[in-house]
Design an enzyme around this catalytic site. Sequence first.
Site, PDB file in Angstrom:
ATOM      1  N   HIS A   1       0.810  -1.219   0.000  1.00 47.07           N
ATOM      2  CA  HIS A   1       0.000   0.000   0.000  1.00 47.07           C
ATOM      3  C   HIS A   1       0.842   1.268   0.000  1.00 47.07           C
ATOM      4  O   HIS A   1       0.320   2.358  -0.224  1.00 47.07           O
ATOM      5  CB  HIS A   1      -0.911   0.014   1.235  1.00 47.07           C
ATOM      6  CG  HIS A   1      -1.706  -1.236   1.391  1.00 47.07           C
ATOM      7  ND1 HIS A   1      -1.515  -2.118   2.439  1.00 47.07           N
ATOM      8  CD2 HIS A   1      -2.689  -1.775   0.631  1.00 47.07           C
ATOM      9  CE1 HIS A   1      -2.354  -3.133   2.314  1.00 47.07           C
ATOM     10  NE2 HIS A   1      -3.070  -2.956   1.233  1.00 47.07           N
TER      11      HIS A   1
ATOM     12  N   GLU B   1      -3.020   3.010   1.693  1.00 44.48           N
ATOM     13  CA  GLU B   1      -2.712   3.635   0.403  1.00 44.48           C
ATOM     14  C   GLU B   1      -3.068   5.120   0.408  1.00 44.48           C
ATOM     15  O   GLU B   1      -2.278   5.963  -0.026  1.00 44.48           O
ATOM     16  CB  GLU B   1      -3.473   2.916  -0.712  1.00 44.48           C
ATOM     17  CG  GLU B   1      -3.243   3.522  -2.082  1.00 44.48           C
ATOM     18  CD  GLU B   1      -4.072   2.848  -3.160  1.00 44.48           C
ATOM     19  OE1 GLU B   1      -4.340   3.507  -4.184  1.00 44.48           O
ATOM     20  OE2 GLU B   1      -4.461   1.670  -2.987  1.00 44.48           O
TER      21      GLU B   1
ATOM     22  N   SER C   1      -9.575  -6.497   3.738  1.00 40.49           N
ATOM     23  CA  SER C   1      -8.993  -6.161   2.442  1.00 40.49           C
ATOM     24  C   SER C   1      -9.951  -5.287   1.653  1.00 40.49           C
ATOM     25  O   SER C   1     -11.095  -5.671   1.402  1.00 40.49           O
ATOM     26  CB  SER C   1      -8.686  -7.443   1.655  1.00 40.49           C
ATOM     27  OG  SER C   1      -8.480  -7.163   0.286  1.00 40.49           O
TER      28      SER C   1
END
Length: 376
Positions: free
Chosen positions: A99, A151, A264
């Site tokens: 990420h 991210e 996720s």
Amino acid sequence: MRKVNCIKVITRAHTLGYCGGVRMAVRMAEHARAHHRGSVYTLGPLVHNPVTLARLRARGIECLDPAHLSFALHAPAAPGAAPHAVEEKTARTVVIRAHGVAPEVYEALERSGAQVVDATCPRVKESQRRAQGFAAQGLHVILAGDRNHGEIVGIEGYVRAGAAQACSHLPGGAPDGMLPQVQCFVVQNAREAAALPCLARAALLAQTTITQGEYDAIAAAARTRVRELTVARTICAATARRQAALRALAPTVEALLVIGGAHSANTQRLLHTARETSLPTWLVERVEDIPPDIYAFSAVGISAGASTPDCVIAAVEQALRTGGAPVASRVSSSALPKVSTCRAVCAAATSSVGSAGASGAVSPGAVRPFAVGSVR
């Protein structure tokens, strides 16, 4: 009692499981463990899949949480410490996860003397580069995605770096204590995008794992608030391919099973896509999670998130065919590393860098000139 296994056909989506970026990150972490002396850490969970994380930990790759971040950044030898103790603390490797991280985190790790292995996904790196470039041009930056995802938190750091570059372009430089009027907003949906302040010029970038439909809706809402909006195409093609493959699979089956980590982002988007088909849908992380009800269907389709390892997909498929759970596939949840929030990791590192300039820590949720903020 388990229902009779009525499954006659199990069909895999054409594209599923590990993407190139995740596979690369796992291989780089394993290579670091095999070739580097001393401790090997990942800065936060390498990927959002509990089975993969447990396998890495079993191989001696630890997940570094904020409580231990200061150890990674500052590990001086204690006076009179034995040589082996010094070696244990100084011979350390930190793997940057897929990420990515903010640039100040990376720089702090390098200054600490740790050997840094950068396993950031190439697609994420491209988003980081573009976000920094837009900010350096003086554009406000709007990020579409989960404000707490690693991210997004990392890309926010590149916006800060770009804003600092914009400072250097001012005649005579920026006055002391003054920062350019570059703002960064994180929006999670079209409703939040519609609540943005009116802006003259801005760039919109997507978290690589959101759906195209989500992004299109956010872009449409943002256009009502921004006079001149640049919409960057930053959704990962691997994410789009998995979603398209799942949609193509749906008409041929009676039920869907999505395999992947509950935390996720790309797996959650895949699950959302599956539920849009109106078919009975379940999310499982491992074989033990397979619901008994699924054995009542004769045709089952399976897909898997981009951080789901091949071995888990194969084990789930085998269990569906046989109606049983192979013991070899089981991983105890107690073996999983502690997962810490991405913002805490970033905040811990930025505080170690200091508060001067673009590296100053910014409280989540605040929106001010050159502040990374969120539209609530």
